[in-house]
Design a protein around this motif. Structure first.
Motif, PDB file in Angstrom:
ATOM      1  N   GLU A  42       0.752  -1.290  -0.055  1.00 19.40           N
ATOM      2  CA  GLU A  42      -0.005   0.071   0.095  1.00 19.40           C
ATOM      3  C   GLU A  42       0.757   1.333  -0.045  1.00 19.40           C
ATOM      4  OE1 GLU A  42      -1.865  -0.092   4.111  1.00 19.40           O
ATOM      5  OE2 GLU A  42      -0.389  -1.847   4.206  1.00 19.40           O
ATOM      6  N   THR A  43       0.063   2.347  -0.242  1.00 14.01           N
ATOM      7  CA  THR A  43       1.053   3.860  -0.049  1.00 14.01           C
ATOM      8  C   THR A  43       0.773   4.362   1.137  1.00 14.01           C
ATOM      9  OG1 THR A  43       0.466   3.789  -2.408  1.00 14.01           O
ATOM     10  CG2 THR A  43       1.560   5.727  -1.532  1.00 14.01           C
ATOM     11  N   SER A  44       1.557   4.468   2.039  1.00 18.72           N
ATOM     12  CA  SER A  44       1.631   5.208   3.334  1.00 18.72           C
ATOM     13  C   SER A  44       2.536   6.474   3.146  1.00 18.72           C
ATOM     14  CB  SER A  44       2.341   4.372   4.503  1.00 18.72           C
ATOM     15  OG  SER A  44       3.739   4.094   4.238  1.00 18.72           O
ATOM     16  N   THR A  49      -8.092  16.527  -8.228  1.00 20.51           N
ATOM     17  CA  THR A  49      -9.361  16.993  -8.347  1.00 20.51           C
ATOM     18  C   THR A  49     -10.022  15.538  -8.239  1.00 20.51           C
ATOM     19  OG1 THR A  49      -8.446  18.469  -9.604  1.00 20.51           O
ATOM     20  CG2 THR A  49     -11.034  18.258  -9.541  1.00 20.51           C
ATOM     21  N   VAL A  50     -11.213  15.468  -7.622  1.00 19.38           N
ATOM     22  CA  VAL A  50     -11.959  13.960  -7.617  1.00 19.38           C
ATOM     23  C   VAL A  50     -13.189  14.303  -8.030  1.00 19.38           C
ATOM     24  CG1 VAL A  50     -12.797  12.345  -6.151  1.00 19.38           C
ATOM     25  CG2 VAL A  50     -10.769  13.539  -5.444  1.00 19.38           C
ATOM     26  N   THR A  51     -13.640  13.452  -9.437  1.00 22.62           N
ATOM     27  CA  THR A  51     -14.876  13.473  -9.782  1.00 22.62           C
ATOM     28  C   THR A  51     -15.684  12.333  -9.481  1.00 22.62           C
ATOM     29  OG1 THR A  51     -13.951  12.570 -11.696  1.00 22.62           O
ATOM     30  CG2 THR A  51     -13.930  15.048 -11.753  1.00 22.62           C
ATOM     31  N   HIS A 100      -1.605  10.907   0.462  1.00 26.82           N
ATOM     32  CA  HIS A 100      -0.272  11.138   0.930  1.00 26.82           C
ATOM     33  C   HIS A 100       0.723  11.714  -0.149  1.00 26.82           C
ATOM     34  CE1 HIS A 100      -0.774   9.256   4.692  1.00 26.82           C
ATOM     35  NE2 HIS A 100      -1.201   7.974   4.102  1.00 26.82           N
ATOM     36  N   LYS A 101       0.891  11.185  -1.301  1.00 22.71           N
ATOM     37  CA  LYS A 101       1.815  11.634  -2.051  1.00 22.71           C
ATOM     38  C   LYS A 101       1.218  12.169  -3.685  1.00 22.71           C
ATOM     39  CE  LYS A 101       5.207   8.878   0.303  1.00 22.71           C
ATOM     40  NZ  LYS A 101       5.566   7.510   0.489  1.00 22.71           N
ATOM     41  N   LEU A 102      -0.209  12.395  -3.432  1.00 25.14           N
ATOM     42  CA  LEU A 102      -0.859  12.579  -4.949  1.00 25.14           C
ATOM     43  C   LEU A 102      -0.421  11.545  -5.952  1.00 25.14           C
ATOM     44  CD1 LEU A 102      -0.263  16.540  -5.155  1.00 25.14           C
ATOM     45  CD2 LEU A 102      -2.521  15.181  -5.298  1.00 25.14           C
ATOM     46  N   THR A 103      -0.439  10.373  -5.689  1.00 25.11           N
ATOM     47  CA  THR A 103      -0.181   9.493  -6.785  1.00 25.11           C
ATOM     48  C   THR A 103      -1.597   9.170  -7.572  1.00 25.11           C
ATOM     49  OG1 THR A 103      -1.131   7.763  -5.250  1.00 25.11           O
ATOM     50  CG2 THR A 103       1.255   8.083  -5.390  1.00 25.11           C
ATOM     51  N   GLY A 104      -2.752   9.694  -7.002  1.00 25.27           N
ATOM     52  CA  GLY A 104      -3.809   9.474  -7.838  1.00 25.27           C
ATOM     53  C   GLY A 104      -4.524   8.092  -7.732  1.00 25.27           C
ATOM     54  N   ASN A 105      -3.703   7.283  -6.803  1.00 30.70           N
ATOM     55  CA  ASN A 105      -4.230   5.783  -6.585  1.00 30.70           C
ATOM     56  C   ASN A 105      -5.477   5.752  -5.909  1.00 30.70           C
ATOM     57  OD1 ASN A 105      -1.721   4.921  -7.384  1.00 30.70           O
ATOM     58  ND2 ASN A 105      -1.133   4.338  -5.403  1.00 30.70           N
ATOM     59  N   ILE A 106      -6.316   5.233  -6.637  1.00 32.32           N
ATOM     60  CA  ILE A 106      -7.856   4.795  -5.997  1.00 32.32           C
ATOM     61  C   ILE A 106      -7.974   3.704  -5.966  1.00 32.32           C
ATOM     62  CG2 ILE A 106      -8.933   5.587  -8.001  1.00 32.32           C
ATOM     63  CD1 ILE A 106     -11.295   6.723  -6.381  1.00 32.32           C
ATOM     64  N   GLY A 107      -8.197   2.852  -4.792  1.00 31.84           N
ATOM     65  CA  GLY A 107      -8.804   1.393  -4.840  1.00 31.84           C
ATOM     66  C   GLY A 107     -10.462   1.206  -4.636  1.00 31.84           C
ATOM     67  N   LEU A 108     -10.873   0.535  -5.539  1.00 32.83           N
ATOM     68  CA  LEU A 108     -12.353   0.551  -5.384  1.00 32.83           C
ATOM     69  C   LEU A 108     -12.922  -0.958  -5.000  1.00 32.83           C
ATOM     70  CD1 LEU A 108     -13.128   2.551  -8.723  1.00 32.83           C
ATOM     71  CD2 LEU A 108     -13.494   3.154  -6.290  1.00 32.83           C
ATOM     72  N   LYS A 124      -9.539  -7.324   2.159  1.00 34.42           N
ATOM     73  CA  LYS A 124      -9.644  -5.550   2.532  1.00 34.42           C
ATOM     74  C   LYS A 124      -9.163  -4.943   1.373  1.00 34.42           C
ATOM     75  CE  LYS A 124      -9.931  -6.383   6.678  1.00 34.42           C
ATOM     76  NZ  LYS A 124      -9.393  -6.189   8.099  1.00 34.42           N
ATOM     77  N   LEU A 125      -9.278  -3.549   1.480  1.00 34.17           N
ATOM     78  CA  LEU A 125      -9.134  -2.580   0.274  1.00 34.17           C
ATOM     79  C   LEU A 125      -8.032  -1.687   0.631  1.00 34.17           C
ATOM     80  CD1 LEU A 125     -10.393  -1.868  -2.499  1.00 34.17           C
ATOM     81  CD2 LEU A 125     -11.722  -0.212  -1.313  1.00 34.17           C
ATOM     82  N   LEU A 126      -7.001  -1.773  -0.396  1.00 37.82           N
ATOM     83  CA  LEU A 126      -5.903  -0.660  -0.250  1.00 37.82           C
ATOM     84  C   LEU A 126      -5.991   0.169  -1.398  1.00 37.82           C
ATOM     85  CD1 LEU A 126      -3.061  -3.249   0.330  1.00 37.82           C
ATOM     86  CD2 LEU A 126      -4.453  -2.197   1.860  1.00 37.82           C
ATOM     87  N   ASP A 127      -5.378   1.463  -1.381  1.00 43.39           N
ATOM     88  CA  ASP A 127      -5.130   2.415  -2.279  1.00 43.39           C
ATOM     89  C   ASP A 127      -4.894   1.626  -3.899  1.00 43.39           C
ATOM     90  OD1 ASP A 127      -2.605   2.194  -1.235  1.00 43.39           O
ATOM     91  OD2 ASP A 127      -2.163   3.902  -2.666  1.00 43.39           O
ATOM     92  N   THR A 128      -4.153   0.694  -3.572  1.00 44.86           N
ATOM     93  CA  THR A 128      -3.681   0.196  -4.742  1.00 44.86           C
ATOM     94  C   THR A 128      -4.537  -1.021  -5.253  1.00 44.86           C
ATOM     95  OG1 THR A 128      -2.588  -1.141  -3.043  1.00 44.86           O
ATOM     96  CG2 THR A 128      -1.287   0.674  -4.436  1.00 44.86           C
ATOM     97  N   GLY A 129      -5.515  -1.464  -4.583  1.00 41.89           N
ATOM     98  CA  GLY A 129      -6.440  -2.359  -5.027  1.00 41.89           C
ATOM     99  C   GLY A 129      -7.045  -3.330  -4.095  1.00 41.89           C
ATOM    100  N   LEU A 130      -7.934  -4.186  -4.366  1.00 43.47           N
ATOM    101  CA  LEU A 130      -8.507  -5.414  -3.290  1.00 43.47           C
ATOM    102  C   LEU A 130      -7.540  -6.364  -3.036  1.00 43.47           C
ATOM    103  CD1 LEU A 130     -11.501  -5.376  -2.632  1.00 43.47           C
ATOM    104  CD2 LEU A 130     -11.922  -7.264  -4.473  1.00 43.47           C
ATOM    105  N   PHE A 131      -7.413  -6.536  -1.508  1.00 42.27           N
ATOM    106  CA  PHE A 131      -6.239  -7.492  -1.003  1.00 42.27           C
ATOM    107  C   PHE A 131      -6.814  -8.718  -0.330  1.00 42.27           C
ATOM    108  CE2 PHE A 131      -2.714  -8.380   1.635  1.00 42.27           C
ATOM    109  CZ  PHE A 131      -1.443  -8.328   0.651  1.00 42.27           C
ATOM    110  N   ASP A 132      -6.194  -9.696  -0.752  1.00 44.17           N
ATOM    111  CA  ASP A 132      -6.599 -10.939  -0.051  1.00 44.17           C
ATOM    112  C   ASP A 132      -5.583 -11.369   1.004  1.00 44.17           C
ATOM    113  OD1 ASP A 132      -6.668 -13.587   0.795  1.00 44.17           O
ATOM    114  OD2 ASP A 132      -7.826 -14.324  -1.069  1.00 44.17           O
TER     115      ASP A 132
END
Lengths: 572, 572
Positions: free
Chosen positions: A140-142, A372-374, A429-437, A552-560
C-alpha cells in the motif's frame, strides 16, 4: 538533590508536601498501610509521621502509585497529545508507553517525535516506542516508510525508549533480514521490544520470542496467556474501546503469576475516556471481575515499571518519584488527586495544567493531498455480473469475502436497493492519484456517503457510499478540512464533518468539543441506516488493514490477506 | 545471532544442545512444566519438542535457572576467584554479585578488578560492585582508600556493575558530603547501590533509602523485613558461615511478597561450601523451613536478575541465556549438571573447567609489610592495675568491654593464669610501625600465640597470645609466608601456618588443600584451649572491625565503637 531528600526524610528539613492521614498501597507486599506520605521536590522521601509546607489531610483516602498505561496509541483517542493528557491525567494515568504508529505512517519519524514533544508540555510522561512496522505491508501507499536502516539510526536516539509492537510477526518467525536488523538494532541499544502476537503458540511463539520481544497485548484465554507468561512475556490485559479482555481474562491472574501482568488501553477513544475513564476504569473492571484490588493496582504500576525499566516509578516508597493517584476506595477507583513528580497536577477530575495551547509543527499539518476528484472516479466497471464484496461484521475487524451478483449500467455497477455499498480508498499522502475500489456488505447505510482519513495503518482516505457524486463530495470535504470524518446526506443535501487536523487522524480541538462533534456525525450516520452493532466510523477504519483477514481494500486495489496478494474484484 | 536463534527455535536449523524429557521451573508462574529444552549457542531458544546435535536425556530431572548469589565477598571463602568458582559452579551458582571489599581494603582498585579478571577465566559470572566504604573508618590504617572522588571516577568504568553495600549508614543518614558524593556518582551512571542497614527503621531507614539504596542483607525478623520490603528494598536472606537467617526468616516469605526476596551468602568459607554447599544449600534450607520450593528458586534466580537488571537471566524461557542447574528434586537440590551460557560447565559435583592455573597479578602479591618485630613490642605498660579488656562471645561479632584488675611486672602486664590474653594489631600495609595493644577475654587459649592477616576491614595483622615471644614469632611467621593464619605452640615449639598469599587474605591453593590445612591449624588452636563455641580464627578477624560494637582494637589503638573514638586502656 540526594542531600535534600535525606534531610527531609529525617526531618532536618521541612518537606514540600505531605499527604496526612493516608492509607497507601504497598505494592511490594500487596498490603494497604497507613501513614503520612512525605514529598520533597519530585520524590517521596518517607512514610510515617511528617509535616510539610503544604499538607493535604486525606482522611483515610488511599494513595496509589500513578498509573502506567503499558501500551497505547495516543492517536486512537483522536486527540492531540495535550488533549489526551488533559483527560487521562485526571484519571490517574501519569505515564504511558506510547507507540505513535499511526502518525508515523502519515508523517514519518517527525510525526513520532511530535507526540513526545507535544506531551512534554503536559505532566503526562510519554515513553516513546519507535514504530517497528511502517508501513504495515509493502503493498500500500503510506505517508512514510521506516526501513531497517532507519530503525538502526533512530533507535539509538534518546527520543525513543524502545521498539514498538512488532506486528509483522510472520517476518520475525521467517527470520526476515529487515525484521532481524530492526530487532538487533534495538538490542544493541539495550532497548525493550514490544510484541504483538495474536494466537501465536508453540515453536512459532518460541521463534518470535527469539527476537527478544518482551510483551504481548494480543492475548486471550487462559491457555494462550499461560503459555506466553511461562515463556517470559509480560502480558498486558487490554481495556480499549473495542478490544477489552480484563473481564474475561482477569480470572487468569493469580498470586503466582500476577507479577507478569500489565494493563494497557491500546486504542481508546476520547469519548470512552471522558465517559468511563482510562486505567482507572480498567482497575474498576478488573476488581469487578474478581481480581484482588492490590494485585490489579500492582499490574498497572510496579509491574509496568519493572517491565520497562522505569526506575523509581510504580510504588509509594522512599526515593520513588512522587507519581501518585489518590482514590476514595479500591472498588470505584474514583481519583480525586493526581501528583506527578511531586506536583499536584489534577484534582477532582480536572487538570491543573493548561492544555489549551497545542504544539502543532508543520510536519503534522496539511497532510491530505488528493487531486481533483470527480464522481466518475468511483465507477466500478465489472467484466461480468459476479463480484467479490467485503463483508463487515459488527464488533470485529476481521472481514469476510462474499461473491455477489449485481447488474451494471453505463460502465458502472448498479447497487441501488442491493444492501451493497461502494468502498473507495484514495491515496492521500503523495498525490499518486491511486484509488482502490471495492464493494461492501454489512454496513447498512444509504442515501449518501461516509468518509474518513483514519484508515489503518496507512491512513489513506476511505469512503463508503451508495452514489458516486456523494462519495466525491465527501472526498472533497475531507481534503478541504485537512482530514477527518465526514458524512453527506443526499436527501438533506447536508454535509457534516469533524476535522482531524493533525495528520488527518487527530484533532487539535478540546476533548469535549471533539466528543460533541463526533456524537453529532455518528448520530447522522446511524440515522442514515448504519447498523447499530457497527461502529459507524471505526469499523471502516479497519477496512484497509491488510494484516487482518480476510478481504481488504488498499489504495492499490483489493487485497486477499490470507493469500497476502492482490485479488481481482471480478469473481469469475 | 538473532537469526540463528529464530531458525533453531522453529527447527529450521538443528539446536546445539537439547535437554530431553526435562521438567523445568517456570519462575514466572511458579509452576513445574515438562518439555525438551533447546539451546542454540549461548541461549535457550525454545521449550517443547526438539532435537539437537548433543542431547541429554534428563528422564524427568528438573531444570532450574542457574543460581545467582545476590551478595558475596568472594574473599571470605579464603579462596582465589578461580578456586571459589571451582566449588560453587558445580553447586549450580553461575552468577554472583560480588563486593570485593576485603581485597580492596588491602590492594585498592586494582585488587577489586583482580577479582573479576581472575573469575573471567572461569564460567562464573562475576558482577563487580565497587566497594563503597574503604576504609571502614578513618581511624585505622588500611592498604588503600577510596575517596568520593575515586568512587566518582571508578563507578563510571564498565568494570563496576554497581556500588557495593553502603555500610557507613550513619554517614548517609547524616547527609555526609563524601557519602552523598559516592551515591550521586552511582546514580548518575544508572548503577545499583547495595545496602547494609542492620536494624535501621522508621525515619532513619527512610533517610538511608533516600540515598537510592535498593537491597539489604542485614535483615532479621518479620517486623524489620516487612518494613524494608514495604519501603522498596529487596531483602536478601543470608546463608553465610556465621550469619544465617533462612531457617528463621523463611516463614516471612509469602505469596504476596516473595518477588522482593533474594538469597545471598555474604561470607561463606571454603570448608562450608565444600561440605554443605552454596546457594543449593540455601535452597535446601529454605524448603526445609517451609518455603515453597518454586518460590525459593525464584528468589535465587529471577528475583536477583530483576533486582540487578541482569537481562535475560534467571529463567528457563526462549531467548534467556542458557544458565541452568539440573537437580534431582526440589527437596535435596542435588545438582547434577550445570550449564553456563549454553555450555556444560559442571557435572555431578565436578567442574568441567580448569581452575588450577591462577591469575595472580603483582598488585595482590607480597602485601605484608612489617619491620623487625621483637617481643618487647608486645609489652603493655599500665598506669595502675585496672584496665579495659575486650570480651569475646562465641557466635557474635559484637564484643563487650570489661574492666579487669591485673598486676604488672617489669613494665608489662602479668597475665599468667588470668584467663586474659594479649591482643595486638600490627599495621602491615605501609610500614608505619603502628601497633595497637589490648587485652582479650573469652577466647580461652594458652601456651603460645595465634595470628592472622585477615582482620576486618583493614586486614592488618592481628595476634593473640599469652607471651610476648610467641606473639613476635607468629608475627614474623605471618610476614614470612606473605600473610595467612598461624598458630605457635610454645610447649611443642611448633609453628603451624596456612599461607593466604593473595593479599594476605586469600589462598592460591586448591580448595581441598586449603580446607585440609585449615582443619589442621584449627584443630591445634582448639587443643590449645580455644573455647569450642568460638571460631578460632574468624572470631579474631572481627576484633578490629570498628563499625560493630563495642570495644575493638585498631593498629592505632583501642577503640570505643559506641563513642566512635579512641579510648585509653587504663580504666582509671
Amino acid at each position: 538533590m540526594i542531600k535534600e531528600y535525606i534531610d527531609a526524610a529525617i526531618s532536618r528539613r521541612q518537606c514540600d508536601t505531605v499527604l496526612k492521614n493516608a492509607r497507601y498501597a504497598d505494592v511490594f507486599c500487596g498490603k494497604l498501610r497507613k501513614g503520612d506520605i512525605a514529598i520533597c521536590g519530585d520524590r517521596i522521601v518517607g512514610v510515617g509521621k511528617y509535616r510539610g509546607k503544604v499538607e493535604y489531610d486525606l482522611n483515610g483516602k488511599i494513595v496509589l502509585p500513578g498509573f502506567i498505561d503499558a501500551h497505547v496509541h495516543i492517536e486512537s483517542s483522536k486527540l492531540s497529545p495535550e488533549g489526551f493528557a488533559s483527560i487521562v491525567v485526571p484519571r490517574g494515568t501519569v505515564t504511558v508507553i506510547a507507540d505513535p504508529h499511526e502518525i508515523t505512517n502519515v508523517c514519518g519519524e517527525e510525526g513520532a517525535k511530535y507526540v513526545a514533544a507535544a506531551a512534554e508540555r503536559t505532566p503526562l510522561e510519554v515513553k516513546l516506542m519507535l514504530p517497528s512496522c511502517v508501513p504495515a505491508t509493502p503493498f500500500e501507499t503510506s505517508g512514510a516508510t521506516l526501513s531497517g536502516g532507519d530503525i538502526q539510526r533512530l533507535i539509538a536516539e534518546n527520543a525513543f525508549y524502545g521498539l514498538g509492537e512488532f506486528m509483522n510477526y510472520p517476518a520475525v518467525i521467517k527470520g526476515d533480514g529487515e525484521a532481524v536488523k530492526k530487532l538487533e538494532a534495538a538490542h544493541a541499544q539495550g532497548k525493550a521490544c514490544d510484541g504483538h502476537a495474536p494466537a501465536l503458540h508453540g515453536k512459532a511463539l518460541n521463534a518470535y520470542l527469539c527476537g527478544g520481544i518482551i510483551t504481548d497485548h494480543e492475548c486471550e484465554g487462559k491457555k494462550e496467556i499461560e503459555e506466553k507468561l511461562s515463556k517470559g512475556m509480560y502480558v498486558a490485559l487490554r481495556h480499549g474501546s473495542t478490544a477489552r479482555n480484563i473481564q474475561a481474562d482477569g480470572k487468569v491472574v493469580n498470586a503466582k503469576n500476577y507479577r507478569r501482568f500489565l494493563i494497557c488501553t491500546d486504542d481508546r477513544h476520547a469519548s470512552d475516556i471522558c465517559e468511563y475513564g482510562h486505567i482507572d476504569d480498567a482497575l474498576r473492571t478488573a476488581v469487578a471481575a474478581g481480581v484482588d484490588p492490590l494485585r490489579a493496582v500492582t499490574m498497572a504500576t510496579l509491574n509496568a515499571a519493572e517491565c520497562y525499566g522505569l526506575k523509581w516509578r510504580g510504588a509509594v516508597a522512599p526515593f520513588y518519584f512522587a507519581d501518585l493517584a489518590v482514590v476514595d476506595d479500591l472498588e470505584d477507583f474514583c481519583v480525586t488527586h493526581v501528583f506527578k513528580n511531586g506536583k499536584l497536577v489534577a484534582e477532582r477530575g480536572k487538570p491543573l495544567f493548561d492544555a489549551a495551547e497545542k504544539y502543532i509543527p508543520d510536519c503534522v499539518k496539511d497532510t491530505v493531498h488528493i487531486g481533483t476528484v470527480t464522481a466518475d472516479e468511483f465507477k466500478i466497471a465489472l467484466k461480468g455480473t459476479r463480484a467479490k464484496a467485503i463483508t463487515l461484521t459488527g464488533g470485529s475487524i476481521v472481514t469476510g469475502c462474499e461473491t455477489v451478483e449485481l447488474p451494471s449500467l453505463n460502465g458502472d455497477v448498479n447497487i441501488a436497493d442491493m444492501q451493497i455499498l461502494k468502498l473507495a480508498v484514495l491515496e492521500r499522502h503523495k498525490l499518486t492519484g491511486n484509488i482502490g475500489l471495492g464493494l461492501l456488505k454489512g454496513y447498512g447505510f444509504h442515501g449518501g456517503a461516509v468518509g474518513l482519513t483514519v484508515a489503518h495503518d496507512s491512513h489513506n482516505m476511505l469512503i463508503v457510499g451508495d452514489d458516486n457524486r456523494s462519495m466525491a463530495k465527501v472526498a472533497r470535504e475531507l481534503a478541504q478540512i485537512g482530514g477527518g470524518m465526514a458524512v453527506y446526506d443526499r436527501k438533506q443535501d447536508e454535509m457534516l464533518s469533524v476535522p482531524l487536523d493533525i495528520g488527518g487522524i487527530m484533532s487539535s480541538a478540546e476533548p469535549a468539543e471533539l466528543v460533541a462533534a463526533s456524537e453529532k456525525i455518528y448520530a447522522r450516520a446511524y440515522v442514515m441506516g448504519v447498523k447499530p452493532e457497527v461502529d459507524a466510523f471505526l469499523s471502516l477504519a479497519f477496512m484497509s488493514l491488510a494484516v487482518v483477514p480476510r478481504l481488504k481494500l488498499l489504495d492499490t486495489g483489493l487485497f486477499d490477506v490470507e493469500k497476502f496478494a492482490f485479488t481481482d474484484i471480478n469473481a469469475d
